[in-house]
Design an enzyme around this catalytic site. Sequence first.
Site, PDB file in Angstrom:
ATOM      1  CG  HIS A 193      -2.180  -0.860   0.927  1.00 38.15           C
ATOM      2  ND1 HIS A 193      -3.326  -0.779   1.679  1.00 38.15           N
ATOM      3  CD2 HIS A 193      -2.427  -1.804  -0.001  1.00 38.15           C
ATOM      4  CE1 HIS A 193      -4.213  -1.643   1.217  1.00 38.15           C
ATOM      5  NE2 HIS A 193      -3.679  -2.276   0.202  1.00 38.15           N
ATOM      6  CB  SER A 197      -1.430  -2.988  -7.403  1.00 38.60           C
ATOM      7  OG  SER A 197      -1.976  -3.476  -6.206  1.00 38.60           O
ATOM      8  CE  LYS A 219     -10.904  -7.704 -12.033  1.00 37.72           C
ATOM      9  NZ  LYS A 219      -9.813  -6.892 -12.604  1.00 37.72           N
ATOM     10  CG  ASP A 220     -10.662  -8.861  -4.458  1.00 40.88           C
ATOM     11  OD1 ASP A 220      -9.913  -9.488  -5.234  1.00 40.88           O
ATOM     12  OD2 ASP A 220     -10.271  -7.938  -3.736  1.00 40.88           O
ATOM     13  CD  GLU A 263      -0.401 -33.621   0.679  1.00 37.84           C
ATOM     14  OE1 GLU A 263      -1.359 -33.023   1.161  1.00 37.84           O
ATOM     15  OE2 GLU A 263      -0.525 -34.611  -0.062  1.00 37.84           O
TER      16      GLU A 263
END
Length: 367
Positions: A193, A197, A219-220, A263
Amino acid sequence: MYDQHTLLLFNLLPVGSNISTWWNFGSMLLTCSAMQTTTGFFLAIHYTANTNLAFSSIIHITRDVPYGWIMQNLHAIGASMFFICIYTHIARGLYYGSYLNKNVWLTGTALLATLMATAFFGYVLPWGQMSFWAATVITNLLTAVPYLGTALTTWLWGGFSINDPTLTRFFALHFILPFAIISLSSIHIMLLHTEGSSNPLGTNSDIDKIPFHPYHSYKDILMLTIMVTTMFTILSFYPNMFNDPENFSKANPLVTPQHIKPEWYFLFAYGILRSIPNKLGGATALVLSVTILLTAPFTHTSYMRPMTFRPLSQLMFWTLVATFITITWAATKPVEPPFTTIGQTTSLLYFLFFIMNPLLGLLENMN
């Protein structure tokens, strides 16, 4: 007017208008983290960190505890979902040059290392055959450390083999490390922040920003809905999709499984480890397979931030993706030809990406 801290708290700061769906994986990771912490807490209430009782306590959780089977399966599937999201998140960072925000990238790499450690400790807890033998193989790598190796291994095990003290400390670490992940995630987001971005064009977003809510928050929500739906579909119809059949048998130190493998999300690193015949060399390559990400911000040579307009770099990137998938596949196979050759070739290609990328950057700058 809201002050910046209030906006930061509610994540309403303006964001570049052109960021794509690839930027949604950060919030998906945050959701995975919250879900793993919640389900993990409910599992920890009923789990017993004892070699004689651990396996039985997992059976007790899935059979007798109300909704225990949901908690147990969600936690196991959630771990796989976590890694799917984090690998996609890292791939986006490499493709779009997000690593040039150095502090965010370095904390992100630290987060990945912590997450991998947490997942490894968690995989040992059910005390099934594959849990026990995967732990034996990986912890034995410490013996490759010159001079200190044997002492380190004995210290980690709390004895001369994997036993009760090992399980107790692995449980303790599996419980404690998520708090480190939460702290590191907070630092990661706060550092993001301060600079904001990146975007698919790699340009300065300041000239064209829109509020985070509702544009990106919707969108999230869509991506989170898809992720949760996928998880519940797997939970309901294919709950053992990511499980190894060997892990349904209680750990037996006297019976070695035919193919010991971790895994799926560790298979790329495991493939690199076993493609080097030397123990110390293999252990070093294993560590390097993750830590090499730290070099990305310091070896970027191109004038352009993203690979959007760099076809040669794009070719290298997609080769890396194909390499990652191929190593993962080859690591599930027995140690014999042609799988050894495939493993060694793809391991070489994996590291070659981080060497070729800066060289391609210089080459592209000439044109």
